[in-house]
Design an enzyme around this catalytic site. Structure first.
Site, short mmCIF file in Angstrom:
data_model
loop_
_atom_site.label_atom_id
_atom_site.label_comp_id
_atom_site.label_asym_id
_atom_site.label_seq_id
_atom_site.Cartn_x
_atom_site.Cartn_y
_atom_site.Cartn_z
N ARG A 121 -8.45 6.70 -7.68
CA ARG A 121 -8.96 5.35 -7.98
C ARG A 121 -10.48 5.26 -7.86
NH1 ARG A 121 -4.13 5.33 -8.93
NH2 ARG A 121 -2.70 3.56 -8.64
N GLU A 139 -7.74 -2.01 -2.99
CA GLU A 139 -8.03 -1.30 -4.22
C GLU A 139 -8.65 -2.29 -5.21
OE1 GLU A 139 -5.74 0.87 -7.93
OE2 GLU A 139 -4.68 -0.52 -6.68
N SER A 199 -1.25 -3.02 -7.29
CA SER A 199 -1.43 -2.60 -5.88
C SER A 199 -2.69 -3.25 -5.33
CB SER A 199 -1.64 -1.09 -5.79
OG SER A 199 -0.55 -0.42 -6.34
N1 EPU Z 1 7.63 1.82 -0.10
C1 EPU Z 1 8.37 1.07 0.81
N2 EPU Z 1 8.23 -0.27 0.78
C2 EPU Z 1 7.45 -0.93 -0.09
C3 EPU Z 1 6.69 -0.18 -1.02
C4 EPU Z 1 6.80 1.21 -1.00
O1 EPU Z 1 9.09 1.62 1.64
O2 EPU Z 1 7.39 -2.16 -0.05
C5 EPU Z 1 7.79 3.28 -0.11
C6 EPU Z 1 8.61 3.71 -1.34
O3 EPU Z 1 9.98 3.69 -1.08
C7 EPU Z 1 8.11 5.11 -1.59
C8 EPU Z 1 6.65 5.03 -1.17
O4 EPU Z 1 6.53 3.91 -0.30
O5 EPU Z 1 8.75 6.02 -0.77
C9 EPU Z 1 5.70 4.93 -2.35
O6 EPU Z 1 6.02 3.80 -3.13
P1 EPU Z 1 5.83 3.78 -4.74
O7 EPU Z 1 6.37 4.99 -5.36
O8 EPU Z 1 6.28 2.45 -5.23
O9 EPU Z 1 4.26 3.95 -4.94
P2 EPU Z 1 3.00 3.40 -4.14
O10 EPU Z 1 2.39 4.54 -3.43
O11 EPU Z 1 3.38 2.20 -3.35
C10 EPU Z 1 1.37 3.98 -6.11
C11 EPU Z 1 0.30 3.31 -6.93
C12 EPU Z 1 0.93 2.40 -7.99
C13 EPU Z 1 1.82 3.25 -8.86
C14 EPU Z 1 2.87 3.93 -7.99
C15 EPU Z 1 3.74 4.88 -8.76
C16 EPU Z 1 -1.64 3.07 -5.48
C17 EPU Z 1 -2.52 2.13 -4.75
N3 EPU Z 1 -0.58 2.53 -6.08
O12 EPU Z 1 2.06 2.98 -5.37
O13 EPU Z 1 -0.12 1.88 -8.76
O14 EPU Z 1 2.44 2.46 -9.85
O15 EPU Z 1 2.22 4.71 -6.95
O16 EPU Z 1 2.99 6.02 -9.08
O17 EPU Z 1 -1.89 4.27 -5.51
C18 EPU Z 1 -1.60 0.04 -9.06
O18 EPU Z 1 -2.52 0.81 -8.77
O19 EPU Z 1 -1.81 -1.17 -9.34
C19 EPU Z 1 -0.22 0.52 -9.01
C20 EPU Z 1 0.82 -0.29 -9.18
#
Ligand code: EPU
Length: 334
Positions: free
Chosen positions: A163, A330, A235
């Site tokens: 990012r 972010e 996010s």
């Molecule tokens: N998780 C939870 N509870 C929650 C949210 C997440 O337990 O409320 C756990 C999930 O179960 C999973 C882990 O955390 O094991 C990661 O969650 P997820 O795959 O949804 O991805 P993220 O790390 O929360 C990032 C990006 C997203 C992108 C997703 C998928 C950032 C800041 N965010 O989210 O990007 O869509 O990965 O690749 O890196 C964005 O930047 O606006 C965005 C949506």
């Protein structure tokens, strides 16, 4: 060129903040942008789709928006698998993904349905489901906002990281991106390792990039709120990277904690930590935490930026207390 004074930015930020810009200008070409540069006074803010912004109040300067359009094959060498595709900064990002998939070109499909426009996606190095914009960008074309000269940035010159890019840091406000060139594949190499992509695809044989795009769209629609229905900027926080020692000590207390090994340490999902703090689906005033993905803060209707920031600060404090980790927004706060 379109130009307005005291212009409402409500339609230009997905958080749904009803703020005004003193001057708002939309340009359609590099020529128009060059003509515009000498007229700019005071603070200048360049926006894309406004999907990663939180306005703290009215903007007492000029807001610029690119309406440079066009998606075309810029270079295709017979017998080679790679194709260069060039898109105008004002194209809607997902339209470019859809175009690539419709033309059978691989590389963008995992980035389906990310809100925003091409120019901003190269500034923010958007990423999802195991792919980042930097993996597919071949070159960024930009105009120097002082001198009006064109400059071509090779991907290595953009200092891309999670990012992050040179356009958000050392060169912040110095260049306006006008076109981005992507390196796509005629024989797509599918990336299906992240999260639940495979399980959503099921046991389908001969998976295509169109199938991957559809799976990503389904996953995103199930987890992320639609800004047209509920104001949000995706996010709200970045996922922090902690040292290996810190990770190992946390893992003792939280064996279920998800994590990703990255360069320089271990990335812990901020959404998981916020969820563990009990914030998922909760609210402070009219600012809420999305009930399906705790990384996303939502405007429950008429929230002020102060309410969103108060919720952000409270969450950061709680995460710090419980996990000893600092998390950072972010979203760009203006
Ligand atoms: N998780 C939870 N509870 C929650 C949210 C997440 O337990 O409320 C756990 C999930 O179960 C999973 C882990 O955390 O094991 C990661 O969650 P997820 O795959 O949804 O991805 P993220 O790390 O929360 C990032 C990006 C997203 C992108 C997703 C998928 C950032 C800041 N965010 O989210 O990007 O869509 O990965 O690749 O890196 C964005 O930047 O606006 C965005 C949506």
């Amino acid at each position: 060129m379109k130009e307005y004074q005291d212009y409402s930015l409500l339609k230009h930020n997905t958080f749904g903040m009803d703020v005004k810009a003193k001057r708002y200008v939309e340009y359609r070409s590099e020529r128009e942008l060059k003509r515009l540069i000498p007229t700019l006074q005071g603070e200048v803010l360049h926006i894309g789709g406004g999907s990663n912004l939180l306005f703290r109040g009215d903007f007492d300067g000029t807001v610029l928006h690119s309406a440079i359009k066009g998606i075309e094959i810029a270079e295709e060498v017979e017998g080679e698998d790679e194709v260069l595709v060039r898109a105008g900064a004002g194209e809607v990002w997902d339209d470019v993904v859809a175009w690539a998939v419709a033309h059978g070109l691989g590389g963008l499909e995992n980035l389906s349905l990310i809100p925003g426009e091409v120019g901003a996606s190269a500034v923010q190095n958007i990423g999802a489901y195991g792919v980042e914009a930097k993996d597919v960008i071949a070159m960024v074309e930009a105009i120097d906002m002082q001198r009006g000269e064109k400059r071509y940035f090779a991907t290595v010159e953009c200092d891309y990281a999670y990012r992050q890019s040179i356009f958000k840091n050392q060169l912040k406000g110095k260049y306006a991106i006008t076109y981005v060139v992507y390196r796509l594949q005629k024989t797509p190499v599918l990336k299906l390792e992240y999260g639940n992509i495979r399980s959503v695809l099921g046991d389908q044989a001969n998976v295509t990039i169109a199938d991957v795009r559809q799976a990503i769209i389904d996953i995103r629609n199930a987890k992320l709120p639609d800004p047209k229905v509920q104001g949000n900027a995706g996010s709200f926080f970045m996922n922090p990277v902690v040292s290996r020692e810190k990770f190992l000590s946390l893992q003792k207390d939280y064996p279920q904690m998800p994590y990703y090994e990255v360069e320089g340490g271990v990335k812990i999902p901020a959404g998981w930590m916020i969820d563990q703090c009990g914030w998922k689906g909760k609210a402070l005033g009219r600012a809420g935490v999305h009930d399906k993905q705790a990384l996303v803060l939502v405007n429950l209707g008429g929230a002020t930026s102060d309410e969103i920031i108060r919720l952000c600060d409270t969450i950061c404090k709680d995460v710090k207390e419980k996990f000893g980790i600092d998390i950072h927004p972010e979203v760009n706060m203006i």
